[in-house]
Scaffold this active site. Structure first.
Site, PDB file in Angstrom:
ATOM      1  CD  GLU A   1      -3.045  -1.223   0.459  1.00 37.69           C
ATOM      2  OE1 GLU A   1      -3.261  -0.255  -0.306  1.00 37.69           O
ATOM      3  OE2 GLU A   1      -3.760  -2.243   0.488  1.00 37.69           O
TER       4      GLU A   1
HETATM    5  C1  LIG Z   1       3.423  -9.762  -0.052  1.00 36.77           C
HETATM    6  C2  LIG Z   1       3.185  -8.655  -1.043  1.00 36.77           C
HETATM    7  C3  LIG Z   1       1.914  -8.475  -1.561  1.00 36.77           C
HETATM    8  C4  LIG Z   1       1.697  -7.477  -2.514  1.00 36.77           C
HETATM    9  N1  LIG Z   1       0.456  -7.364  -3.101  1.00 36.77           N
HETATM   10  C5  LIG Z   1       0.315  -6.560  -4.183  1.00 36.77           C
HETATM   11  C6  LIG Z   1      -0.905  -6.606  -4.960  1.00 36.77           C
HETATM   12  O1  LIG Z   1      -1.855  -7.314  -4.642  1.00 36.77           O
HETATM   13  N2  LIG Z   1      -0.968  -5.825  -6.078  1.00 36.77           N
HETATM   14  C7  LIG Z   1       0.056  -5.013  -6.465  1.00 36.77           C
HETATM   15  O2  LIG Z   1      -0.081  -4.343  -7.485  1.00 36.77           O
HETATM   16  N3  LIG Z   1       1.213  -4.941  -5.743  1.00 36.77           N
HETATM   17  C8  LIG Z   1       1.365  -5.705  -4.623  1.00 36.77           C
HETATM   18  N4  LIG Z   1       2.534  -5.678  -3.910  1.00 36.77           N
HETATM   19  C9  LIG Z   1       3.611  -4.791  -4.329  1.00 36.77           C
HETATM   20  C10 LIG Z   1       3.872  -3.663  -3.350  1.00 36.77           C
HETATM   21  O3  LIG Z   1       2.869  -2.711  -3.418  1.00 36.77           O
HETATM   22  C11 LIG Z   1       5.268  -3.115  -3.681  1.00 36.77           C
HETATM   23  O4  LIG Z   1       6.207  -4.090  -3.247  1.00 36.77           O
HETATM   24  C12 LIG Z   1       5.553  -1.795  -3.031  1.00 36.77           C
HETATM   25  O5  LIG Z   1       4.760  -0.779  -3.590  1.00 36.77           O
HETATM   26  C13 LIG Z   1       7.021  -1.388  -3.161  1.00 36.77           C
HETATM   27  O6  LIG Z   1       7.480  -1.513  -4.455  1.00 36.77           O
HETATM   28  P1  LIG Z   1       8.830  -2.338  -4.747  1.00 36.77           P
HETATM   29  O7  LIG Z   1       8.706  -3.634  -4.063  1.00 36.77           O
HETATM   30  O8  LIG Z   1       9.083  -2.324  -6.185  1.00 36.77           O
HETATM   31  O9  LIG Z   1       9.933  -1.506  -4.002  1.00 36.77           O
HETATM   32  P2  LIG Z   1      10.773  -0.291  -4.593  1.00 36.77           P
HETATM   33  O10 LIG Z   1       9.851   0.690  -5.224  1.00 36.77           O
HETATM   34  O11 LIG Z   1      11.896  -0.813  -5.394  1.00 36.77           O
HETATM   35  O12 LIG Z   1      11.350   0.349  -3.258  1.00 36.77           O
HETATM   36  C14 LIG Z   1      12.517  -0.135  -2.599  1.00 36.77           C
HETATM   37  C15 LIG Z   1      12.928   0.891  -1.540  1.00 36.77           C
HETATM   38  O13 LIG Z   1      13.200   2.151  -2.153  1.00 36.77           O
HETATM   39  C16 LIG Z   1      12.377   3.168  -1.602  1.00 36.77           C
HETATM   40  N5  LIG Z   1      11.970   4.089  -2.667  1.00 36.77           N
HETATM   41  C17 LIG Z   1      11.491   3.790  -3.889  1.00 36.77           C
HETATM   42  N6  LIG Z   1      11.207   4.907  -4.577  1.00 36.77           N
HETATM   43  C18 LIG Z   1      11.517   5.941  -3.772  1.00 36.77           C
HETATM   44  C19 LIG Z   1      11.449   7.361  -3.899  1.00 36.77           C
HETATM   45  N7  LIG Z   1      10.967   7.967  -4.985  1.00 36.77           N
HETATM   46  N8  LIG Z   1      11.853   8.090  -2.871  1.00 36.77           N
HETATM   47  C20 LIG Z   1      12.301   7.522  -1.748  1.00 36.77           C
HETATM   48  N9  LIG Z   1      12.402   6.200  -1.553  1.00 36.77           N
HETATM   49  C21 LIG Z   1      11.995   5.412  -2.554  1.00 36.77           C
HETATM   50  C22 LIG Z   1      11.192   2.439  -0.994  1.00 36.77           C
HETATM   51  O14 LIG Z   1      10.586   3.188   0.044  1.00 36.77           O
HETATM   52  C23 LIG Z   1      11.837   1.154  -0.511  1.00 36.77           C
HETATM   53  O15 LIG Z   1      12.419   1.371   0.737  1.00 36.77           O
HETATM   54  C24 LIG Z   1       2.760  -6.632  -2.907  1.00 36.77           C
HETATM   55  C25 LIG Z   1       4.027  -6.791  -2.354  1.00 36.77           C
HETATM   56  C26 LIG Z   1       4.260  -7.807  -1.448  1.00 36.77           C
HETATM   57  C27 LIG Z   1       5.644  -7.996  -0.920  1.00 36.77           C
END
Ligand SMILES: Cc1cc2nc3c(=O)[nH]c(=O)nc-3n(C[C@H](O)[C@H](O)[C@H](O)COP(=O)(O)OP(=O)(O)OC[C@H]3O[C@@H](n4cnc5c(N)ncnc54)[C@H](O)[C@@H]3O)c2cc1C
Length: 597
Positions: free
Chosen positions: A406
């Site tokens: 979220e």
């Molecule tokens: C168990 C699980 C269930 C999920 N369910 C769903 C689902 O049903 N549908 C769906 O669409 N998604 C789902 N997700 C995805 C989830 O919403 C994302 O994992 C989340 O939004 C973070 O994206 P990412 O994993 O690519 O991390 P990244 O975006 O790569 O982030 C990695 C780190 O970098 C930081 N970061 C990234 N961008 C910035 C910025 N601009 N400024 C500062 N810091 C930043 C983040 O805060 C984090 O600490 C799920 C994830 C998990 C693990």
């Protein structure tokens, strides 16, 4: 009903005093709402708790779908869906209450949240009448399960950068969807997929309602996760998945807006969705601490353990207070906008957008309280906390996801400050004048007028007023000094977010307790009073730390000196005996044998 002009606006808590009578407190839920909550609790006790090991083992692929169907039969999947579409048509804060109770269901709470929130609500809020009639009854009853496909391997926090494509077929009747989605909750047994894709070279995403039966959908095996192991999470591949054009959700390029607005709802619901877990873990820790004997006594006879128990309860109570306050403010705003003639779905979305700040606060505070509580839970259990044979180990692993999905907590912190500045720029909230007043006050002689502190919380409310000045001082100066660059100074944005969160949290607890005292009397609420006082004293220190860091990051010389003096003045609070207050709270918990609030 609260009218538009009277109801508080999102973010206004920073510049406006709120009366205790104007906040909703969880003790005020009606009999009907409590009955629904009890039905939900019974469902957890009979369907989830006895099967928790088997659910998490994922050895029986039919188990979660069958439990999900039972939730549907009980009406738990249609709480927010109007009766005309097969749901229960209950209020927003009731849906928060159910999310709260389901929060104790471990990985099933993610299954539930993904289906009822991000899976169902896009259709409810953005669907055409035909789409609503076709899909909502199936989703509200659990005949179908839904999932939400936004994230991609290269598009996580930057969700609008997804590469999944939707191409119109030559006959103009279908879109062919091609691409890869990642981390999709419920994907393993979903019948309906809300899919975000780009058409041609569009800047923004477009959303589609995709039935599994359309074909062209394959997926990887279940992800091997740290926690919520019983919740299905898969990568989903769309290979020429043929979607009729009438299954576009809302307009072309409106998908990113849908994603953002649906996540606003998801966030505040997640704030509620951690509470059931937080209370359950706290209650388990209280019970264990009584049973476990060391040095000839129950471990909860020791001050260090009492401190842990009390802190678990303090933060849980505060998170509850802010969550339901925000939930009811959102609901009041929805009703007020609808009463002014705005169509129902639009009114709901508008209200949620206006309270995006509080929604983000609820998510961040709730998920961090959950993490704190499970960590302390493990600690109270000692070695048994580290054992997979005891329940704390699972709770600890399950909790961690809430700070990631979220929108990560970093993204949410940035969002709440960015949103506030945006609303101030648009003139929707008058931050400028109060910030100027604080700025002028900084260079004027401090007033030494004495405040009558004989009334309950009079002194605490004075402290709160000054904490708001801290935000206005630091936020105002940072906005002026950094202007557009503020968004690049993320560390400062995070500091400001922490100040906002702690103000909202401390104030919500005080207002809840004040209202409760009005109903039950001071003696009956002495532990809630203690909680509110201890939390405020902790909040003052956190705010002081965050503000000092921010001031050090963008000011120098005399300006810095003046601001640090202002900070000292605005974070002044007479010390309280936190040791005795925490012991009092812990003793009350130990006597009750559980989280007692
Ligand atoms: C168990 C699980 C269930 C999920 N369910 C769903 C689902 O049903 N549908 C769906 O669409 N998604 C789902 N997700 C995805 C989830 O919403 C994302 O994992 C989340 O939004 C973070 O994206 P990412 O994993 O690519 O991390 P990244 O975006 O790569 O982030 C990695 C780190 O970098 C930081 N970061 C990234 N961008 C910035 C910025 N601009 N400024 C500062 N810091 C930043 C983040 O805060 C984090 O600490 C799920 C994830 C998990 C693990």
């Amino acid at each position: 009903m609260t009218t538009l002009s009277k109801s508080i606006q999102g973010g206004e808590f920073l510049i406006r005093e709120t009366e205790a009578q104007d906040v909703f407190i969880p003790e005020q839920f009606t009999e009907e709402q409590k009955m629904m909550a009890q039905a939900c609790q019974d469902f957890i006790d009979t369907e989830i708790t006895p099967n928790i090991e088997e659910i998490d083992s994922m050895k029986n692929p039919d188990l979660v779908p069958s439990i999900f169907k039972k939730a549907g039969e009980l009406g738990l999947l249609g709480i927010s869906v109007p009766e005309e579409y097969g749901g229960m048509g209950m209020s927003f804060n009731t849906s928060m209450l159910i999310a709260d109770i389901i929060g104790a269901a471990g990985s099933f709470s993610t299954t539930y949240g993904a289906h009822t929130g991000i899976g169902t609500l896009p259709i409810l809020y953005y669907g055409t009448e035909d789409q609503k009639q076709k899909y909502l009854p199936k989703l509200a009853t659990g005949e179908w399960a839904a999932c939400y496909c936004l994230t991609e391997p290269d598009a996580g926090s930057d969700a609008n950068s997804g590469k999944t494509k939707a191409t119109l077929t030559e006959d103009g009747k279908h879109y062919l969807i091609n691409g890869q989605k990642m981390w999709i909750s419920n994907a393993g047994f979903a019948d309906l997929f809300i899919v975000f894709a780009k058409i041609e070279d569009d800047k923004n995403l477009t959303a589609f309602i995709v039935e599994k039966s359309f074909g062209g959908i394959t997926m990887n095996e279940e992800e091997k996760k740290m926690g919520i192991k019983g919740s299905s999470t898969r990568q989903v591949f769309f290979n020429d998945c043929k979607v009729p054009i009438e299954n576009m959700l809302s307009d072309r390029q409106n998908g990113f807006k849908i994603a953002v607005n649906i996540l606003n709802i998801g966030r505040v619901k997640l704030g509620a969705g951690v509470l059931g877990g937080v209370r359950t873990v706290t209650s388990m820790a209280v019970k264990y601490s009584t049973e476990r004997k060391q040095f000839g006594s129950s471990i909860n006879s020791f001050g260090a353990v009492k401190r842990m128990l009390a802190e678990m309860a303090i933060r849980s109570y505060v998170s509850e207070s802010l969550c339901y306050r925000a939930g009811q403010d959102i609901e009041d705003r929805m009703d007020a906008l609808a009463a002014e003639g705005m169509p129902d779905a639009e009114a709901k979305l508008k209200a949620l957008e206006q309270f995006a700040i509080e929604a983000a606060i609820a998510k961040v505070h709730g998920s961090e309280v959950l993490d704190f509580v499970v960590d302390q839970g493990v600690q109270v259990y000692g070695g048994m906390g580290y054992s997979s044979d005891a329940p704390m180990e699972r709770a600890y692993r399950d909790a961690r996801i809430a700070r990631i999905y979220e929108g990560t907590n970093e993204i949410n912190r940035m969002l709440m400050v960015g949103m506030l500045l945006k609303r101030a720029m648009k003139g929707e909230i008058n931050l400028f004048e109060p910030a100027m007043a604080v700025s002028n006050e900084l260079t004027s002689v401090p007033s030494f007028e004495t405040i009558d502190t004989s009334e309950l919380f009079a002194a605490e409310k004075e402290v709160l007023k000054k904490l708001k000045k801290v935000f206005l001082m630091v936020g105002g100066k940072a906005a002026m000094a950094l202007q557009d660059r503020i968004e690049d100074e993320q560390e400062i944005m995070m500091n400001l977010a922490d100040v906002m969160i702690e103000i909202y949290a401390a104030e919500s607890a005080i207002l809840r307790t004040e209202k409760l005292v009005g109903i039950q009397g001071e003696e009956a609420c002495k532990n809630q009073i203690a909680i509110s006082q201890v939390y405020l004293s902790e909040a003052v220190d956190k705010i002081n730390g965050a503000a000092k860091e921010a001031i050090g990051s963008f000011t120098k010389g005399d300006e810095q000196k003046v601001m640090l003096m202002g900070l000292k003045r605005y974070t002044k609070m007479d010390p309280i005996d936190t040791k005795s207050l925490r012991r009092q709270i812990a003793d009350y918990m130990i006597e009750a044998g559980k989280y007692p609030f």
